[in-house]
Motif scaffolding. Structure first.
Motif, mmCIF file in Angstrom:
data_model
loop_
_atom_site.group_PDB
_atom_site.id
_atom_site.type_symbol
_atom_site.label_atom_id
_atom_site.label_comp_id
_atom_site.label_asym_id
_atom_site.label_seq_id
_atom_site.Cartn_x
_atom_site.Cartn_y
_atom_site.Cartn_z
ATOM 1 N N ALA A 120 0.821 -1.218 0.000
ATOM 2 C CA ALA A 120 0.000 0.000 0.000
ATOM 3 C C ALA A 120 0.854 1.267 0.000
ATOM 4 O O ALA A 120 0.373 2.344 -0.355
ATOM 5 C CB ALA A 120 -0.923 -0.001 1.210
ATOM 6 N N SER A 121 2.099 1.151 0.398
ATOM 7 C CA SER A 121 2.937 2.354 0.480
ATOM 8 C C SER A 121 3.690 2.629 -0.821
ATOM 9 O O SER A 121 4.389 3.622 -0.940
ATOM 10 C CB SER A 121 3.926 2.219 1.644
ATOM 11 O OG SER A 121 4.837 1.181 1.352
ATOM 12 N N THR A 122 3.574 1.726 -1.815
ATOM 13 C CA THR A 122 4.270 1.946 -3.083
ATOM 14 C C THR A 122 3.263 1.935 -4.227
ATOM 15 O O THR A 122 2.093 1.624 -4.024
ATOM 16 C CB THR A 122 5.281 0.805 -3.359
ATOM 17 O OG1 THR A 122 4.570 -0.429 -3.273
ATOM 18 C CG2 THR A 122 6.420 0.824 -2.381
ATOM 19 N N LEU A 123 3.716 2.245 -5.414
ATOM 20 C CA LEU A 123 2.829 2.131 -6.571
ATOM 21 C C LEU A 123 3.100 0.796 -7.276
ATOM 22 O O LEU A 123 2.340 -0.133 -7.162
ATOM 23 C CB LEU A 123 3.007 3.321 -7.512
ATOM 24 C CG LEU A 123 2.399 4.634 -7.005
ATOM 25 C CD1 LEU A 123 2.698 5.788 -7.944
ATOM 26 C CD2 LEU A 123 0.889 4.501 -6.809
ATOM 27 N N GLU A 124 4.224 0.727 -7.991
ATOM 28 C CA GLU A 124 4.498 -0.514 -8.717
ATOM 29 C C GLU A 124 5.107 -1.525 -7.745
ATOM 30 O O GLU A 124 6.304 -1.481 -7.466
ATOM 31 C CB GLU A 124 5.441 -0.243 -9.887
ATOM 32 C CG GLU A 124 5.568 -1.436 -10.804
ATOM 33 C CD GLU A 124 6.577 -1.233 -11.920
ATOM 34 O OE1 GLU A 124 7.259 -0.192 -11.924
ATOM 35 O OE2 GLU A 124 6.693 -2.133 -12.762
ATOM 36 N N ASN A 125 4.294 -2.413 -7.217
ATOM 37 C CA ASN A 125 4.803 -3.364 -6.229
ATOM 38 C C ASN A 125 5.409 -4.593 -6.906
ATOM 39 O O ASN A 125 5.295 -4.780 -8.119
ATOM 40 C CB ASN A 125 3.683 -3.738 -5.250
ATOM 41 C CG ASN A 125 2.512 -4.388 -5.961
ATOM 42 O OD1 ASN A 125 2.634 -5.457 -6.553
ATOM 43 N ND2 ASN A 125 1.354 -3.693 -5.949
ATOM 44 N N GLU A 126 6.012 -5.461 -6.095
ATOM 45 C CA GLU A 126 6.728 -6.618 -6.653
ATOM 46 C C GLU A 126 5.818 -7.545 -7.459
ATOM 47 O O GLU A 126 6.241 -8.134 -8.446
ATOM 48 C CB GLU A 126 7.405 -7.401 -5.523
ATOM 49 C CG GLU A 126 6.412 -7.925 -4.488
ATOM 50 C CD GLU A 126 7.081 -8.499 -3.246
ATOM 51 O OE1 GLU A 126 7.374 -9.692 -3.249
ATOM 52 O OE2 GLU A 126 7.300 -7.729 -2.275
ATOM 53 N N TYR A 127 4.550 -7.659 -7.028
ATOM 54 C CA TYR A 127 3.629 -8.548 -7.747
ATOM 55 C C TYR A 127 3.256 -7.971 -9.106
ATOM 56 O O TYR A 127 3.064 -8.707 -10.066
ATOM 57 C CB TYR A 127 2.362 -8.787 -6.918
ATOM 58 C CG TYR A 127 2.647 -9.431 -5.580
ATOM 59 C CD1 TYR A 127 2.863 -10.807 -5.501
ATOM 60 C CD2 TYR A 127 2.737 -8.662 -4.421
ATOM 61 C CE1 TYR A 127 3.150 -11.396 -4.280
ATOM 62 C CE2 TYR A 127 3.017 -9.246 -3.205
ATOM 63 C CZ TYR A 127 3.227 -10.613 -3.126
ATOM 64 O OH TYR A 127 3.511 -11.197 -1.931
ATOM 65 N N VAL A 128 3.168 -6.647 -9.158
ATOM 66 C CA VAL A 128 2.880 -6.001 -10.443
ATOM 67 C C VAL A 128 4.073 -6.205 -11.382
ATOM 68 O O VAL A 128 3.911 -6.520 -12.571
ATOM 69 C CB VAL A 128 2.586 -4.494 -10.242
ATOM 70 C CG1 VAL A 128 2.527 -3.761 -11.576
ATOM 71 C CG2 VAL A 128 1.270 -4.307 -9.493
ATOM 72 N N GLU A 129 5.276 -6.070 -10.827
ATOM 73 C CA GLU A 129 6.478 -6.291 -11.644
ATOM 74 C C GLU A 129 6.494 -7.707 -12.222
ATOM 75 O O GLU A 129 6.775 -7.910 -13.401
ATOM 76 C CB GLU A 129 7.737 -6.074 -10.790
ATOM 77 C CG GLU A 129 8.149 -4.607 -10.702
ATOM 78 C CD GLU A 129 9.310 -4.402 -9.751
ATOM 79 O OE1 GLU A 129 10.106 -5.339 -9.541
ATOM 80 O OE2 GLU A 129 9.409 -3.276 -9.198
ATOM 81 N N LYS A 130 6.149 -8.646 -11.353
ATOM 82 C CA LYS A 130 6.156 -10.050 -11.775
ATOM 83 C C LYS A 130 5.088 -10.260 -12.866
ATOM 84 O O LYS A 130 5.341 -10.873 -13.899
ATOM 85 C CB LYS A 130 5.863 -10.938 -10.561
ATOM 86 C CG LYS A 130 5.886 -12.418 -10.840
ATOM 87 C CD LYS A 130 6.050 -13.204 -9.545
ATOM 88 C CE LYS A 130 5.972 -14.704 -9.773
ATOM 89 N NZ LYS A 130 4.616 -15.181 -10.020
ATOM 90 N N TRP A 131 3.937 -9.716 -12.589
ATOM 91 C CA TRP A 131 2.796 -9.791 -13.525
ATOM 92 C C TRP A 131 3.207 -9.290 -14.921
ATOM 93 O O TRP A 131 2.943 -9.917 -15.929
ATOM 94 C CB TRP A 131 1.672 -8.958 -12.938
ATOM 95 C CG TRP A 131 0.418 -8.799 -13.744
ATOM 96 C CD1 TRP A 131 0.148 -7.816 -14.642
ATOM 97 C CD2 TRP A 131 -0.744 -9.639 -13.703
ATOM 98 N NE1 TRP A 131 -1.114 -7.971 -15.158
ATOM 99 C CE2 TRP A 131 -1.692 -9.088 -14.602
ATOM 100 C CE3 TRP A 131 -1.093 -10.792 -12.995
ATOM 101 C CZ2 TRP A 131 -2.952 -9.654 -14.803
ATOM 102 C CZ3 TRP A 131 -2.347 -11.345 -13.198
ATOM 103 C CH2 TRP A 131 -3.260 -10.785 -14.103
ATOM 104 N N ARG A 132 3.871 -8.155 -14.899
ATOM 105 C CA ARG A 132 4.315 -7.561 -16.176
ATOM 106 C C ARG A 132 5.400 -8.400 -16.843
ATOM 107 O O ARG A 132 5.409 -8.565 -18.060
ATOM 108 C CB ARG A 132 4.797 -6.130 -15.954
ATOM 109 C CG ARG A 132 3.636 -5.137 -15.810
ATOM 110 C CD ARG A 132 4.118 -3.772 -15.359
ATOM 111 N NE ARG A 132 5.212 -3.248 -16.168
ATOM 112 C CZ ARG A 132 5.062 -2.688 -17.363
ATOM 113 N NH1 ARG A 132 3.865 -2.571 -17.864
ATOM 114 N NH2 ARG A 132 6.106 -2.257 -18.033
#
Lengths: 464, 262, 370
Positions: free
Chosen positions: C10-22
């Motif tokens: 919640a404290s970041t925008l592009e989180n690790e899961y989003v990075e992985k997803w991409r």
């Protein structure tokens, strides 16, 4: 301060007095105006200024006073008063025998007309109810005034129309607040965008609304009556565009205040004989001025186009002052009327389709209800600037409109590409407490003398 | 047992001491840059004057830095200045139901019930309109002291209308009137009146119930007080003390009420 | 563990899961409205990612596009778009949420002209005509995704993800109930959870939520409060309010408590009509839905009763017309019904406001005699 009647009740009394004004001499009128105090006197005298011929008085008597007093008298006659917002064509309500329109923004604009304290006591009252101070001042003033109806101090509307969902949150939200508080029904439209499906939805909602109003008023719209309303509207449209053509002359023969008079007529009496006569008067005065080559200043320095609306906080000092200083107020987006069109109609169905199209493309619904508000606003504005040969643009908004604030950058970039300078004023059309008129005047004069006039000189120089 | 209260505002800080249900002393100073230091200084000076050791006093803090003073161990508890002004005024006069407190940065209208408990309140938003800061800006533009500004209301014959709500634009208006050679008294009286108007619509949000009193630094401006009485249609009750110490007094009363039985 | 992970997300925008997803070749699309039907996007592995300010108070560049009279949350988001913080998005879905968002998207287009920006038209009224329109509008959204990302979205897949959303909504209700009578989480935890939901693939979120719910804790407070008003992701602000003892045990804001209580469960009917009704009916919790004030007032009141709160805080950002006016009306009506109300007007994420907010909250607690 708590116990003053609402704008309509107070305004109607003053306007009834004005209705009695006959052919007084200038000094007699000044004497009468002095009875009303400095500010109030100024505003009344500005309508009566000789450069406006008898158009100003006609507006007060036959447009504004009628609009307001018909609402006041409707109650006695058992007719319904339908409150409409600034972006809804009043001609639909004029098509009813037993209903009269009352325009929200007309009430707050009237607040600047002739009342002690202008609209401020109503704004204060709205503040005391907890309405935030940043909400559109026109709507906030109207809310404060309408809610005095709770104490029997104002004509309470019988129903309200919200044409704004999808165009102006402040207006819709204030209407909702008033409807909830006064417990009156609200009829609503919704504009989603500019596409075919969006129009289809809008049209369905509009026709539903018409059915609901018919049921509410207890009257089916009469075919002859609505056709006549559209025909009158068509005549007004023709006259409106003739007046527009006259504005292309330099110096502009159309007085600055006529923008408000035409806009005020559009918002209230369009579709009625009075509106036709009003536009005839405006045209007559402007044509005379053209013929005689009359212009209040030595020369026309600035041909200004206003981004949204003008200031209604001190008519006398601003519009006349502008003319005296060679600054023409060509028009504003609010007065563009959504570029009215002629509709040939024969049946009630045709007439309703014409009103729906008009409403869909009405001022502000057209811009703020567009899929890209900034682009539409800018396109319309550039069209007007080029068509009327404007040499500068002036923005007035602040509390009055955060939508136009949001599109300002897009508009300014668009105007820059056309080489037209833009002045952004930090004032409020309906609330003089934000920035006083004298401060605004200084800013306008500075802009005109240092930017517009110099640019003119440079352009002339390069031509030689 | 002694009970003390400190109240730090944006311009001044106060301390009050109570003993046996009576005010035994109070002090009012200009603030230091750090609010905690201001509270410690004003209370320290007062204790020295009265000749009491800090260990013998239960202190409650209010105003800026009130929490820090508790963390530091200087104060035992902290209470909001809203409750403190309410309680202080009620203690001085139990007929009070509405307190209008106007300080340097804040203006508050506080409603209390018949037991002196907080019933409702409203505070100005963060702009300076309706605060002492507003008066300060306009007084400076007029070349007057704050005291002189207050007195001008009674010398003016035709107060001008200062319409702008924003302090900056109001200052422009003041300068504009000065350039147009309006009498200084009339401009100053206009400033006082416009200040009263700002407080007026704040007050209407919570409603004004009698009796009403005015506290805080601006209560010392006779012109604003007069205009406010006129516009509200009330006569302010004089609490019989320096109107700036009511917050600190309230804090001391809260301390006494909570720890007085021990 | 999971709760702290949720706070981190919640404290970041592009989180690790989003990075992985991409990195797995999936797309991420930004949006800003709870009417966005997540299942339509997720059916082809497009992640709908909520645009938010993430606590950014610097709006210096955005201010030259929007004006300082525009909502600071919108300016904050615009700043993040302009400074590249949202460059991980493959496109945007714009909604006429309110006038300020409308202007914000106009300015995004003016300044960045994103390759994909679909205008998703969400009505402001709920009736037969608008539901029919909205059902078609959801189909048009599907087609826009298909055209842009070269995929085909089947109704079966949408139904499958609608059921995943049902499961999450049920879990969210369960989680929120853990804060009602004997609170076992802070309001700041709950806001972190809802922000995480808006920033994660559904399967990932569901797992995290389930394990976070096991991490019940002891919670201190002076009073129990319901929080309502404009969309909120300011976890730091909630933390400050709760540190003073005003525990947020219920909340009815946009993508928070407003996003699941009134969401219908899939009933086997025609999927587009179902989604239209599900999302538009739930959207009544938003002040931009006209003629639905009574619904919102009753929703807040019923939540206040269920959570046994001592008072209600109504917050909005300065210049927010919708919630500014709504809160004025709510304050009048709730106080009339004997529910103490504090209205908090604030600038988005502004630290300068904290002192003033704390004074008000403290006084409110004192008013509640807590």
């Amino acid at each position: 301060m708590n116990e003053i009647p609402g704008l309509v009740k107070r305004g109607s009394e003053i306007l009834r007095t004005i209705e009695k004004i006959g052919k007084y001499s200038k000094s007699e009128l000044e004497g009468l105006a002095r009875l009303t105090g400095e500010i109030q006197g100024h505003t009344i005298l500005s309508f009566l200024d000789k450069r406006h011929g008898d158009a100003g008085l006609y507006f007060l008597k036959n447009v504004l006073s009628k609009h307001v007093n018909e609402a006041v008298k409707a109650k006695e006659k058992g007719k319904k008063v339908i409150l409409i917002p600034f972006n809804f064509p009043p001609e639909l309500i004029h098509a009813f025998e037993n209903a009269v329109p009352l325009t929200t923004e007309m009430m707050s604009t009237m607040g600047a007309l002739a009342l002690e304290g202008e609209g401020e006591p109503y704004w204060d009252y709205a503040m005391s109810l907890g309405i935030p101070d940043y909400v559109c001042s026109s709507n906030t003033t109207a809310l404060g005034s309408m809610l005095t109806a709770m104490k029997g101090l104002e004509i309470a509307p019988d129903a309200m129309i919200s044409a704004c969902p999808g165009a102006c949150d402040a207006n819709s939200k204030i209407h909702e607040f008033v409807a909830e508080t006064l417990n009156v029904p609200e009829f609503m439209l919704d504009k989603m965008g500019d596409g075919v499906f969006d129009y289809e939805l809008y049209r369905k909602l509009f026709l539903n609304m018409v059915r609901e109003i018919e049921e509410f008023v207890g009257e089916e719209i009469d075919e002859d009556r609505i056709v006549k309303v559209i025909e009158n509207g068509n005549t007004c449209t023709e006259l409106y565009w003739e007046l527009h053509e006259l504005k292309k002359h330099s110096p502009c023969p159309v007085p600055n205040m006529f923008t408000m008079l035409s806009c005020g007529t559009r918002f209230t009496m369009w579709g009625r004989d009075e509106a036709v006569s009003m536009f005839e008067k405006l045209l007559e005065v402007a044509e005379k001025r053209l013929k005689r080559g009359e212009y209040p200043a030595e020369r026309e320095i600035a041909r200004s186009l206003w981004v949204y609306t003008g200031y209604y906080i001190d008519l006398y000092d601003l519009w006349l002052w502008m003319e005296d200083n060679g600054i023409t107020y060509l028009t504003d987006i609010l007065n563009s009327g959504g570029f009215p069109q002629i509709y040939e109609v024969f049946t009630k169905e045709d007439a309703l389709e014409a009103i729906i199209k008009t409403s869909w493309d009405y001022q502000m619904t057209r811009q703020m209800g567009a899929e890209n508000m900034g682009l539409r606003w800018t396109e319309d504005f550039i069209y007007l600037a080029e068509d009327l040969n404007a040499n500068c643009a002036i923005y007035c908004g602040h509390h009055a409109c955060k939508q136009s604030q949001a599109v300002f950058r897009i508009l300014r970039d668009g105007m820059s590409s056309k080489g037209i300078p833009v002045l952004k004023l930090d004032g409020d059309a309906w609330n003089r407490r934000i920035t006083s008129v004298s401060v605004l005047q200084e800013m306008i004069l500075d802009f005109v003398q240092n930017v517009v006039a110099k640019k003119r000189r440079r352009r002339r120089g390069s031509r030689r | 047992m002694l009970f003390g209260g400190t109240d730090v505002g944006s311009l001044t800080a106060q301390a009050v001491l109570l003993e046996d249900g009576r005010i035994t002393g109070y002090r009012n100073i200009r603030v230091l840059p750090n609010p905690v230091e201001s509270a410690k200084k004003v209370m320290g000076e007062l204790l020295e004057e009265v000749g009491v050791s800090p260990d013998d006093v239960v202190i409650f803090s209010t105003g800026y830095g009130r929490e820090k003073l508790v963390e530091d161990g200087f104060a035992k508890e902290h209470v909001s200045e809203i409750s403190c002004h309410g309680r202080g005024a009620f203690w001085l006069n139990p007929a009070i139901r509405t307190i209008i407190d106007i300080g340097g940065q804040d203006a508050k209208v506080i409603r209390i019930d018949g037991n002196g408990n907080l019933a409702n309140f409203v505070m100005n938003d963060k702009c300076a309109a309706g605060t002492g800061r507003f008066l300060e800006i306009q007084a400076r533009a007029l070349g007057l002291t704050l005291d002189e500004l207050g007195e001008m209301t009674f010398k003016a014959s035709n107060p001008v209308a200062i319409t702008a709500r924003c302090s900056i634009y109001a200052e422009t208006e003041v300068l504009h009137y000065m350039q147009r050679k309006f009498p200084k008294e009339d401009i100053a009286a206009g400033v006082n009146r416009s200040m009263a108007e700002r407080i007026y619509y704040l007050a209407r949000r919570v409603g004004v119930e009698r009796e009403v009193t005015l506290t805080g630094g601006v209560a010392k401006n006779r012109g604003v007080k007069h205009e406010l009485e006129k516009i509200l249609g009330v006569k302010f009750v004089d609490l019989g003390v320096d109107p700036q110490i009511v917050g600190a007094l309230g804090a001391a009363i809260f301390a006494m009420e909570k720890y007085g039985g021990e | 563990m999971s709760l702290s992970k949720i706070h981190e997300i919640a404290s970041t925008l592009e989180n690790e899961y989003v990075e992985k997803w991409r990195s797995e070749g999936n797309a991420v699309v930004g949006h800003a409205c709870i009417a966005m039907p997540k299942e339509v996007a997720e059916a082809v592995r497009i992640l709908p990612f909520r645009l938010r300010g993430a606590g950014n108070a610097d709006t210096s560049t955005a201010d030259s596009y929007l004006s300082r009279y525009n909502c600071s949350l919108c300016r904050s988001c615009l700043e993040l778009v302009l400074n590249g913080s949202y460059d991980f998005l493959d496109g945007l879905v714009r909604v006429r949420g309110c006038d300020h968002w409308m202007g914000t998207f106009d300015e995004v287009q003016h300044a960045k002209n994103p390759e994909f920006m679909h205008y998703f038209k969400v009505p402001h009224l709920v009736n037969g005509d608008t539901l029919e329109f909205f059902s078609n509008e959801i189909k048009r959204l599907k087609e826009a995704f298909e055209n842009r990302f070269g995929v085909e979205i089947t109704e079966d897949e949408i139904v499958r993800y609608a059921k995943v959303q049902d499961e999450i909504n049920e879990k969210m209700r369960e989680f929120y109930r853990l804060r009602f009578k004997k609170p076992r989480f802070y309001g700041s935890d709950a806001i972190a959870v809802v922000v995480a939901r808006e920033s994660l693939p559904s399967e990932v979120f569901l797992q995290l939520l389930e394990s976070a719910m096991a991490e019940k804790k002891k919670v201190d407070f002076r009073a129990k409060v319901l929080l309502a008003g404009s969309p909120l992701d300011e976890i730091e602000l909630i933390r400050k309010i709760e540190e003073m003892g005003a525990l947020i045990v219920a909340e009815t804001t946009c993508f928070g408590g407003g996003s699941f209580w009134n969401m219908a469960e899939y009933d086997g009917s025609e999927i587009y009509d179902f989604l239209a009704a599900k999302y538009l009916n739930n959207l009544k919790i938003c002040a931009r839905m006209f003629g639905e004030y009574a619904f919102r007032k009753n929703f807040i009141k019923s939540m206040a009763v269920e959570a046994e709160v001592d008072g209600v805080i109504l917050q909005h950002n300065k210049f927010c017309d919708l919630f500014g006016i709504e809160n004025a009306k709510l304050r009048m009506d709730l106080e009339k019904d004997g529910i103490p109300v504090l209205v908090l007007e604030k600038e988005y994420a502004s630290t300068a406001d904290i002192g003033r907010i704390k004074t008000r909250v403290q006084a409110f607690l004192e008013r509640l005699k807590r």
